[in-house]
Design a protein around this motif. Structure first.
Motif, PDB file in Angstrom:
ATOM      1  N   PRO A   1       0.834  -1.365  -0.155  1.00 37.67           N
ATOM      2  CA  PRO A   1      -0.161   0.044  -0.111  1.00 37.67           C
ATOM      3  C   PRO A   1       0.940   1.007  -0.045  1.00 37.67           C
ATOM      4  CG  PRO A   1      -0.095  -0.917   2.063  1.00 37.67           C
ATOM      5  CD  PRO A   1       0.991  -1.714   1.306  1.00 37.67           C
ATOM      6  N   VAL A   2       0.919   2.175  -1.159  1.00 37.73           N
ATOM      7  CA  VAL A   2       1.580   3.161  -1.151  1.00 37.73           C
ATOM      8  C   VAL A   2       0.726   4.619  -1.039  1.00 37.73           C
ATOM      9  CG1 VAL A   2       3.448   4.377  -2.339  1.00 37.73           C
ATOM     10  CG2 VAL A   2       3.350   1.957  -2.173  1.00 37.73           C
ATOM     11  N   LEU A   3      -0.151   4.665  -2.115  1.00 39.84           N
ATOM     12  CA  LEU A   3      -0.971   5.865  -2.159  1.00 39.84           C
ATOM     13  C   LEU A   3      -2.111   5.738  -1.120  1.00 39.84           C
ATOM     14  CD1 LEU A   3      -1.517   8.510  -3.824  1.00 39.84           C
ATOM     15  CD2 LEU A   3      -3.112   7.051  -5.262  1.00 39.84           C
ATOM     16  N   ARG A   4      -2.040   6.854  -0.645  1.00 38.08           N
ATOM     17  CA  ARG A   4      -2.990   7.077   0.712  1.00 38.08           C
ATOM     18  C   ARG A   4      -3.275   8.647   0.921  1.00 38.08           C
ATOM     19  NH1 ARG A   4       1.912   6.172   1.843  1.00 38.08           N
ATOM     20  NH2 ARG A   4       2.891   7.013   3.568  1.00 38.08           N
ATOM     21  N   PRO A   5      -4.442   9.019   1.125  1.00 36.26           N
ATOM     22  CA  PRO A   5      -4.581  10.438   1.541  1.00 36.26           C
ATOM     23  C   PRO A   5      -3.623  11.349   2.379  1.00 36.26           C
ATOM     24  CG  PRO A   5      -6.437   9.037   1.875  1.00 36.26           C
ATOM     25  CD  PRO A   5      -5.536   8.186   1.714  1.00 36.26           C
ATOM     26  N   GLU A   6      -3.228  10.729   3.310  1.00 31.02           N
ATOM     27  CA  GLU A   6      -2.189  11.458   4.094  1.00 31.02           C
ATOM     28  C   GLU A   6      -0.846  11.692   3.300  1.00 31.02           C
ATOM     29  OE1 GLU A   6      -1.799   7.226   5.975  1.00 31.02           O
ATOM     30  OE2 GLU A   6      -3.580   8.350   4.935  1.00 31.02           O
ATOM     31  N   LEU A   7      -0.625  10.851   2.352  1.00 31.38           N
ATOM     32  CA  LEU A   7       0.753  11.238   1.447  1.00 31.38           C
ATOM     33  C   LEU A   7       0.262  12.533   1.009  1.00 31.38           C
ATOM     34  CD1 LEU A   7       2.379   8.584  -0.523  1.00 31.38           C
ATOM     35  CD2 LEU A   7       1.929  11.036  -1.365  1.00 31.38           C
TER      36      LEU A   7
END
Length: 415
Positions: A211-217
């Motif tokens: 899992p890499v892309l996420r909102p907090e990124l």
């Protein structure tokens, strides 16, 4: 969405600040948000990432026990493994892996009764298989390979002691990994490598992306950092992020960057990370006379702000399981260049469709690709679209589906 929630334990040696631990933390949080009960199980409760574990995820430490207590369960419960291990510990066979925490792991399985134990790194998967084999509670086991094991194995050849340890570990892996309910790796390249070195059919090892892309990124990428290089957009900034270690090959990137400067390019290079190669890299930068254009600021709390402000992100590694750095950079809208190394770089960049690939260790080719990308960067919208294929939601979906499949099979077997 599965019909019921499950009890899932992630088993690692420790919990330092690293890519593996970061990925584990994201997966644990994602599964908790889906309603599952999740534990973090550690051989030793140490590591810089421990404060990041939320209270909703209990942390269990395996208390050290006498190794002989391990034999009292391992020999009668799994005679073939128990007697092999005993011979090794007595110097009559291959060097053994300490059993100081085996019984603590069995106790955890029998008292906490998890449905699944997901293990990764070092001897943790081996201990998990031994413990699952003698536990009175049936637990499904998943082993994750996050790197290119064959390359790590070969890297120890110059050190006789380390190589002997790795040889023994590979022997144990070939015996024990096939006993796992599921073997997975973080990229097709890493999966193929693991299957080959274990002498297993290719389809015996699955692929589950990190899992890499996420909102907090994206929120972190938008944060302002008070740094003159970040706030000066008149000079192109090139960034890389990773442990300062030989296999990450930052020395090749420094040579490539020096070539760009020699060709009259105006640019700056930031190498984020910490590690044993710092002094060597610092000397190399001085020898090339580019101290004013290269910085090694150490480990960055927010590398995404650097990526968002950069004109280019470069990954010069000799091998990678699934390099999160490439995906994170694309999510931040930063064009990328990478070596076509064993592992996941070619998968991420889709054979060069989303970023240029160059041969490993070729500083001239890397310099040329960097120059070409600075002149003709990949459109931001295409980078964003590709990064979305490695989202937290998709990864948790995959893990949840695999966990449910294993648990359903175990339920059927006990009926």
């Amino acid at each position: 969405m599965p019909d019921q929630t499950r009890h899932i334990a992630f088993f690692l040696p420790t919990f330092p600040a690293g890519g593996q631990e970061h990925t584990t933390l994201l997966l644990m949080k994602g599964l908790v948000e889906r309603g599952h009960r999740v534990d973090l199980l550690l051989e030793r409760k140490v590591g810089a990432y421990l404060p990041r574990v939320p209270e909703t995820i209990p942390i269990h430490e395996l208390k050290r026990r006498s190794r002989w207590s391990g034999y009292r369960r391992l020999i009668p419960g799994w005679p073939s493994e128990g007697f092999r291990h005993l011979r090794g510990s007595l110097g009559l066979g291959q060097r053994s892996i300490p059993l100081h925490r085996l019984i603590a792991l069995v106790d955890y399985m029998e008292t906490q009764r998890p449905d699944v134990v997901i293990s990764a790194h070092d001897r943790a998967p081996l201990l998990a298989q031994w413990a699952a084999g003698i536990s009175r509670h049936r637990v499904a086991t998943v082993v994750i390979e996050r790197s290119i094991f064959s390359r790590n194995y070969e890297a120890t050849r110059s050190d006789a002691r380390a190589y002997a340890v790795m040889q023994h570990r590979l022997t144990l892996m070939r015996r024990l990994y096939p006993e796992a309910d599921r073997l997975v790796a973080v990229s097709n390249g890493a999966a193929a490598d693991l299957a080959q070195i274990l002498n297993l059919p290719r389809d015996a090892v699955g692929t589950m992306y990190n899992p890499v892309l996420r909102p907090e990124l994206m929120q972190r990428a938008a944060e302002r950092i008070d740094d003159p290089w970040l706030n000066d957009r008149s000079t192109p900034l090139i960034v890389t992020a990773g442990r300062l270690a030989p296999e990450k090959a930052q020395h090749v990137l420094i040579d490539a960057f020096a070539q760009l400067i020699d060709e009259g390019r105006d640019a700056r290079l930031v190498i984020l990370g910490e590690g044993p190669e710092r002094d060597k890299l610092t000397r190399q930068i001085a020898e090339r006379g580019i101290e004013a254009r290269v910085r090694l600021p150490g480990w960055a709390e927010n590398p995404y702000a650097w990526m968002a402000a950069s004109a280019l992100c470069v990954l010069p590694s000799e091998f990678e399981g699934l390099p999160n750095t490439l995906i994170e950079a694309m999510a931040c809208g930063c064009p990328v260049v990478a070596t076509d190394c064993p592992g996941g770089t070619r998968e991420i960049l889709a054979d060069g469709e989303y970023g240029r690939l160059v041969p490993v260790g070729d500083a001239k080719a890397l310099a040329d690709a960097m120059a070409a990308t600075l002149d003709d960067p990949t459109p931001v919208e295409r980078l964003h679209a590709r990064a979305a294929d490695f989202s937290l939601e998709r990864s948790v979906d995959a893990y949840e589906a695999e966990i449910e499949r294993l648990c359903t099979r175990a339920d059927d077997e006990t009926r």
